[in-house]
Design a protein around this motif. Structure first.
Motif, PDB file in Angstrom:
ATOM      1  N   ASP A 218       0.863  -1.173   0.000  1.00  0.00           N
ATOM      2  CA  ASP A 218       0.000   0.000   0.000  1.00  0.00           C
ATOM      3  C   ASP A 218       0.901   1.224   0.000  1.00  0.00           C
ATOM      4  O   ASP A 218       1.819   1.323   0.829  1.00  0.00           O
ATOM      5  CB  ASP A 218      -0.899   0.025   1.242  1.00  0.00           C
TER       6      ASP A 218
ATOM      7  N   PHE B 222       1.057   5.419   0.155  1.00  0.00           N
ATOM      8  CA  PHE B 222       0.487   6.752   0.337  1.00  0.00           C
ATOM      9  C   PHE B 222       1.433   7.759  -0.300  1.00  0.00           C
ATOM     10  O   PHE B 222       2.616   7.807   0.062  1.00  0.00           O
ATOM     11  CB  PHE B 222       0.336   7.071   1.826  1.00  0.00           C
TER      12      PHE B 222
ATOM     13  N   PRO C 180      -8.984   8.138  -2.253  1.00  0.00           N
ATOM     14  CA  PRO C 180      -8.592   7.370  -1.060  1.00  0.00           C
ATOM     15  C   PRO C 180      -7.931   6.042  -1.410  1.00  0.00           C
ATOM     16  O   PRO C 180      -6.972   5.637  -0.754  1.00  0.00           O
ATOM     17  CB  PRO C 180      -9.923   7.164  -0.335  1.00  0.00           C
ATOM     18  N   ASP C 181      -8.443   5.371  -2.450  1.00  0.00           N
ATOM     19  CA  ASP C 181      -7.880   4.087  -2.872  1.00  0.00           C
ATOM     20  C   ASP C 181      -7.821   4.047  -4.395  1.00  0.00           C
ATOM     21  O   ASP C 181      -8.852   4.176  -5.061  1.00  0.00           O
ATOM     22  CB  ASP C 181      -8.741   2.927  -2.361  1.00  0.00           C
TER      23      ASP C 181
ATOM     24  N   HIS D  78      -2.835   5.372  -2.242  1.00  0.00           N
ATOM     25  CA  HIS D  78      -3.810   6.072  -1.404  1.00  0.00           C
ATOM     26  C   HIS D  78      -3.441   7.548  -1.319  1.00  0.00           C
ATOM     27  O   HIS D  78      -2.250   7.900  -1.246  1.00  0.00           O
ATOM     28  CB  HIS D  78      -3.846   5.487   0.012  1.00  0.00           C
TER      29      HIS D  78
ATOM     30  N   ASP E 101      -3.487  10.838   3.861  1.00  0.00           N
ATOM     31  CA  ASP E 101      -4.496  10.972   4.911  1.00  0.00           C
ATOM     32  C   ASP E 101      -3.842  10.480   6.194  1.00  0.00           C
ATOM     33  O   ASP E 101      -3.587   9.278   6.346  1.00  0.00           O
ATOM     34  CB  ASP E 101      -5.727  10.128   4.558  1.00  0.00           C
TER      35      ASP E 101
ATOM     36  N   LYS F 152      -4.776  10.023   9.310  1.00  0.00           N
ATOM     37  CA  LYS F 152      -5.460   9.027  10.130  1.00  0.00           C
ATOM     38  C   LYS F 152      -5.419   7.653   9.481  1.00  0.00           C
ATOM     39  O   LYS F 152      -5.100   6.646  10.133  1.00  0.00           O
ATOM     40  CB  LYS F 152      -6.908   9.460  10.360  1.00  0.00           C
ATOM     41  N   ARG F 153      -5.717   7.572   8.185  1.00  0.00           N
ATOM     42  CA  ARG F 153      -5.710   6.280   7.494  1.00  0.00           C
ATOM     43  C   ARG F 153      -4.304   5.699   7.430  1.00  0.00           C
ATOM     44  O   ARG F 153      -4.115   4.491   7.554  1.00  0.00           O
ATOM     45  CB  ARG F 153      -6.249   6.437   6.062  1.00  0.00           C
ATOM     46  N   PHE F 154      -3.325   6.585   7.246  1.00  0.00           N
ATOM     47  CA  PHE F 154      -1.948   6.103   7.184  1.00  0.00           C
ATOM     48  C   PHE F 154      -1.569   5.395   8.483  1.00  0.00           C
ATOM     49  O   PHE F 154      -0.951   4.328   8.475  1.00  0.00           O
ATOM     50  CB  PHE F 154      -0.992   7.267   6.911  1.00  0.00           C
TER      51      PHE F 154
ATOM     52  N   GLU G 235      -3.597   3.963  10.601  1.00  0.00           N
ATOM     53  CA  GLU G 235      -4.359   2.717  10.683  1.00  0.00           C
ATOM     54  C   GLU G 235      -3.696   1.625   9.843  1.00  0.00           C
ATOM     55  O   GLU G 235      -3.600   0.469  10.279  1.00  0.00           O
ATOM     56  CB  GLU G 235      -5.799   2.953  10.227  1.00  0.00           C
ATOM     57  N   PHE G 236      -3.234   1.993   8.653  1.00  0.00           N
ATOM     58  CA  PHE G 236      -2.535   1.030   7.802  1.00  0.00           C
ATOM     59  C   PHE G 236      -1.227   0.596   8.463  1.00  0.00           C
ATOM     60  O   PHE G 236      -0.850  -0.574   8.407  1.00  0.00           O
ATOM     61  CB  PHE G 236      -2.252   1.639   6.426  1.00  0.00           C
TER      62      PHE G 236
END
Length: 380
Positions: A235, A237, A244-245, A255, A258, A260-262, A264-265
């Motif tokens: 994945d 970023f 987003p994807d 991606h 982001d 927050k998402r980073f 989480e990943f």
């Protein structure tokens, strides 16, 4: 205590460190009254920061770094020319910074490696004490390892770093692990600043690699590495992604940036591949994720970070997007490093609060000719 931040807006590291300290100060009952963020015509205050920072944010012009769009290499000569051409607007910025400090009269200014802070205190001498925070201040530590044979880049890095901290009461040098202080340099070694969003995550053992690329040129290297190892799920970023994807194939997805998402990943990946920026590597270390650190070309600071990260055992360094090197390293990675890192990080709250409290004590350090005294010692 009323605190005003001055923050370098280049990248995400200094901004996320400021968010972390903001959270810490609020927990301690102090009041962060605002943040001055250095920006350029091409780089405004990132949304992830302005949306999370609850105090007023004031963008003020500050010269930025220049990168080669194709090779992703830092271009020191063009960076210097750009700074020279913007002397007049930069001088106006310094006066604006001083006016804000004198108008709002905080108890202390905290500067996150922004030249606006150091040069304002060097030339205009505000009346409020200042503390500077950055990993870069480890450059003044006797134990800090640097690349060999790069005398020019080393001196340029130290000079630039010194320009950010003239007039500071203390330099809080963020470090991967505990090191002795350097009182002669005003350096106190402190743990990394990590946001609560990181410390509250529950990491799991994943199978995918996570890549974070801040410059467009690194996308090309990522794609080449993927072609060599299409069997490895990845994945990525990066700043060029608009959705987003964005699925490339069965094992590669891009991606949009982001924060927050980073995170989480990262909590659920196997390892990360990133430039040798201090903040992302620290977040990975806290979550127990080994890092392949790739310093950007001509970026001396990141070259130092990669060496220091290897010394501390948080990952391995490479001059390119070399997945083979990461694959070979993973079985050798010491999982105890993350536990030691977490224990070191846990000491941070008390060390940062103590540093800010010391600024309220009667001044006893050098003044007056301090600017020129430090200039004479720059090349030592």
């Amino acid at each position: 205590m009323r605190v005003l931040f001055i923050i370098q807006g280049e990248g995400r590291g200094h901004l996320t460190q400021a968010l972390s300290l903001h959270q810490m100060l609020k927990q301690a009952g102090h009041d962060v009254i605002g943040a001055i963020v250095g920006v350029t015509a091409e780089r405004d205050v990132p949304t992830f920061f302005s949306s999370a920072f609850t105090a007023p944010v004031t963008p003020i012009f500050s010269p930025g770094l220049v990168y080669n769009a194709k090779t992703n290499a830092l271009e020191p000569f063009k960076t210097t020319l750009k700074a020279i051409r913007t002397i007049r607007p930069f001088w106006r910025s310094l006066k604006q910074v001083r006016a804000m400090i004198e108008t709002h009269q905080p108890d202390v200014v905290v500067n996150f490696y922004e030249m606006l802070g150091g040069m304002t205190y060097a030339l205009l001498r505000p009346s409020v004490p200042m503390v500077c925070i950055a990993h870069q201040y480890m450059a003044f530590h006797t134990n800090f390892q640097c690349p060999k044979g790069q005398w020019f880049y080393r001196q340029a890095f130290k000079i630039n770093t010194r320009l950010t901290c003239f007039g500071a009461n203390e330099l809080l040098a963020l470090s991967f692990d505990k090191q002795p202080d350097e009182p002669n340099q005003r350096v106190r070694v402190v743990p990394p600043l990590l946001r609560q969003e990181v410390t509250e995550l529950k990491p799991t053992e994943g199978h995918s690699l996570l890549a974070y690329v801040t410059q467009p040129g690194l996308k090309t290297e990522l794609l080449k590495a993927h072609e060599q190892h299409p069997e490895i799920p990845m994945d990525g970023f990066h700043s060029g992604a608009t959705l987003p994807d964005q699925k490339v194939d069965d094992t590669l997805t891009f991606h949009a940036i982001d924060g927050k998402r980073f995170l989480e990943f990262m909590a659920h990946c196997k390892a990360i591949v990133t430039t040798a920026g201090f903040e992302s590597v620290c977040e990975a270390a806290y979550l127990g994720k080994p890092a392949l650190m790739i310093p950007q070309a001509n970026h001396y600071e990141q070259a130092c970070n990669a060496i220091d990260g290897q010394r501390a055992g948080v990952g391995t360094a490479s001059s390119r997007f070399d997945l083979d090197k990461l694959i070979d390293y993973l079985p050798k990675h010491d999982v105890a490093v993350s536990e030691q890192f977490r224990a070191w990080h846990a000491q941070g709250y008390f060390m940062f609060m103590a540093a800010l409290n010391r600024t309220q004590m009667p001044a006893s350090g050098p003044s007056g000719g301090f600017f020129w005294t430090r200039m004479r010692h720059l090349l030592r």
